[in-house]
Design an enzyme around this catalytic site. Structure first.
Site, PDB file in Angstrom:
ATOM      1  N   ASN A  46       0.839  -1.191   0.000  1.00 54.58           N
ATOM      2  CA  ASN A  46       0.000   0.000   0.000  1.00 54.58           C
ATOM      3  C   ASN A  46       0.876   1.244   0.000  1.00 54.58           C
ATOM      4  O   ASN A  46       1.970   1.268   0.561  1.00 54.58           O
ATOM      5  CB  ASN A  46      -1.025  -0.005   1.138  1.00 54.58           C
ATOM      6  CG  ASN A  46      -0.460  -0.276   2.507  1.00 54.58           C
ATOM      7  OD1 ASN A  46       0.494  -1.017   2.676  1.00 54.58           O
ATOM      8  ND2 ASN A  46      -1.080   0.310   3.513  1.00 54.58           N
ATOM      9  N   ILE A  47       0.378   2.285  -0.676  1.00 53.66           N
ATOM     10  CA  ILE A  47       1.097   3.544  -0.832  1.00 53.66           C
ATOM     11  C   ILE A  47       0.122   4.663  -0.490  1.00 53.66           C
ATOM     12  O   ILE A  47      -0.879   4.843  -1.185  1.00 53.66           O
ATOM     13  CB  ILE A  47       1.625   3.698  -2.274  1.00 53.66           C
ATOM     14  CG1 ILE A  47       2.518   2.511  -2.633  1.00 53.66           C
ATOM     15  CG2 ILE A  47       2.357   5.020  -2.431  1.00 53.66           C
ATOM     16  CD1 ILE A  47       2.811   2.368  -4.105  1.00 53.66           C
ATOM     17  N   GLU A  48       0.412   5.365   0.602  1.00 52.92           N
ATOM     18  CA  GLU A  48      -0.492   6.406   1.081  1.00 52.92           C
ATOM     19  C   GLU A  48      -0.082   7.779   0.558  1.00 52.92           C
ATOM     20  O   GLU A  48       1.019   7.979   0.050  1.00 52.92           O
ATOM     21  CB  GLU A  48      -0.504   6.417   2.607  1.00 52.92           C
ATOM     22  CG  GLU A  48      -1.054   5.148   3.193  1.00 52.92           C
ATOM     23  CD  GLU A  48      -1.044   5.135   4.710  1.00 52.92           C
ATOM     24  OE1 GLU A  48      -1.705   4.246   5.260  1.00 52.92           O
ATOM     25  OE2 GLU A  48      -0.389   5.992   5.348  1.00 52.92           O
ATOM     26  N   CYS A  57      -4.167   0.694  -2.314  1.00 51.57           N
ATOM     27  CA  CYS A  57      -3.975  -0.527  -1.527  1.00 51.57           C
ATOM     28  C   CYS A  57      -3.012  -1.490  -2.222  1.00 51.57           C
ATOM     29  O   CYS A  57      -2.849  -1.459  -3.444  1.00 51.57           O
ATOM     30  CB  CYS A  57      -5.310  -1.221  -1.310  1.00 51.57           C
ATOM     31  SG  CYS A  57      -6.506  -0.256  -0.387  1.00 51.57           S
ATOM     32  N   GLU A  59      -3.275  -4.680  -2.861  1.00 49.16           N
ATOM     33  CA  GLU A  59      -3.884  -5.582  -3.835  1.00 49.16           C
ATOM     34  C   GLU A  59      -3.997  -4.917  -5.206  1.00 49.16           C
ATOM     35  O   GLU A  59      -3.668  -5.512  -6.228  1.00 49.16           O
ATOM     36  CB  GLU A  59      -5.291  -6.008  -3.375  1.00 49.16           C
ATOM     37  CG  GLU A  59      -5.312  -6.749  -2.050  1.00 49.16           C
ATOM     38  CD  GLU A  59      -5.488  -5.851  -0.839  1.00 49.16           C
ATOM     39  OE1 GLU A  59      -6.126  -6.305   0.122  1.00 49.16           O
ATOM     40  OE2 GLU A  59      -4.977  -4.710  -0.824  1.00 49.16           O
ATOM     41  N   CYS A  90     -10.176  -4.645   1.263  1.00 46.83           N
ATOM     42  CA  CYS A  90     -11.245  -3.658   1.386  1.00 46.83           C
ATOM     43  C   CYS A  90     -12.226  -3.793   0.212  1.00 46.83           C
ATOM     44  O   CYS A  90     -11.974  -4.517  -0.752  1.00 46.83           O
ATOM     45  CB  CYS A  90     -10.673  -2.245   1.434  1.00 46.83           C
ATOM     46  SG  CYS A  90     -10.093  -1.617  -0.165  1.00 46.83           S
ATOM     47  N   CYS A  93     -10.838  -2.849  -3.293  1.00 44.95           N
ATOM     48  CA  CYS A  93      -9.969  -3.898  -3.838  1.00 44.95           C
ATOM     49  C   CYS A  93     -10.786  -5.095  -4.313  1.00 44.95           C
ATOM     50  O   CYS A  93     -10.514  -5.670  -5.364  1.00 44.95           O
ATOM     51  CB  CYS A  93      -8.936  -4.331  -2.809  1.00 44.95           C
ATOM     52  SG  CYS A  93      -7.655  -3.093  -2.555  1.00 44.95           S
TER      53      CYS A  93
END
Length: 139
Positions: A46-48, A57, A59, A90, A93
């Protein structure tokens, strides 16, 4: 022809990529590993972003990496996070997964305590919205 890979190996690849997650806001790193029928594994973390809606996310990172490389036939996916139970993907995803995964494709979810659960895409997202639900194009 589907490539056989041990579930534990796919889960371990998801654990490895989890370490590369960029999560300065949630502090909740997630890793995903996607096996193609050709035998290649695409991983994602995941990359925020400070603007939360543009975060991505693990996935979806793995799926989009594979699609961008021309891979469209998938056999299994593993997802791992540091949770008390095997981490479920989630809703966003799940919807993306339903677009690209066969209903019988196996999804392995796990945590750092080696708890794991395997289910099919259909079990993960029953009665999903599908491309066939869109109006037919007029010719």
């Amino acid at each position: 022809m589907a490539v056989i890979m041990e579930k534990i190996d796919l889960l371990n690849k998801a654990k490895e990529i989890r370490a590369k997650a960029y999560t300065p806001y949630s502090k909740f790193p997630v890793g995903a590993a996607l096996l193609t029928t050709s035998g290649k594994v695409y991983s994602g973390c995941n990359i925020e972003n400070a603007a939360y809606p543009v975060s991505l996310c693990a996935e979806r990172v793995a799926i989009f990496k594979a699609i961008s490389e021309g891979e469209t036939d998938f056999s299994e996916m593993a997802v791992v996070a540091d949770t008390g139970r095997p981490v479920p993907p989630c809703g966003s995803c799940r919807q993306v997964m339903s677009e690209f995964f066969d209903k019988k494709m196996l999804i392995h979810i796990g945590n750092l305590h080696d708890d794991q659960k395997t289910m099919t895409m259909e079990e993960l997202l029953p009665f999903s919205f599908e491309p066939s639900d869109l109006p037919a194009e007029e010719v």
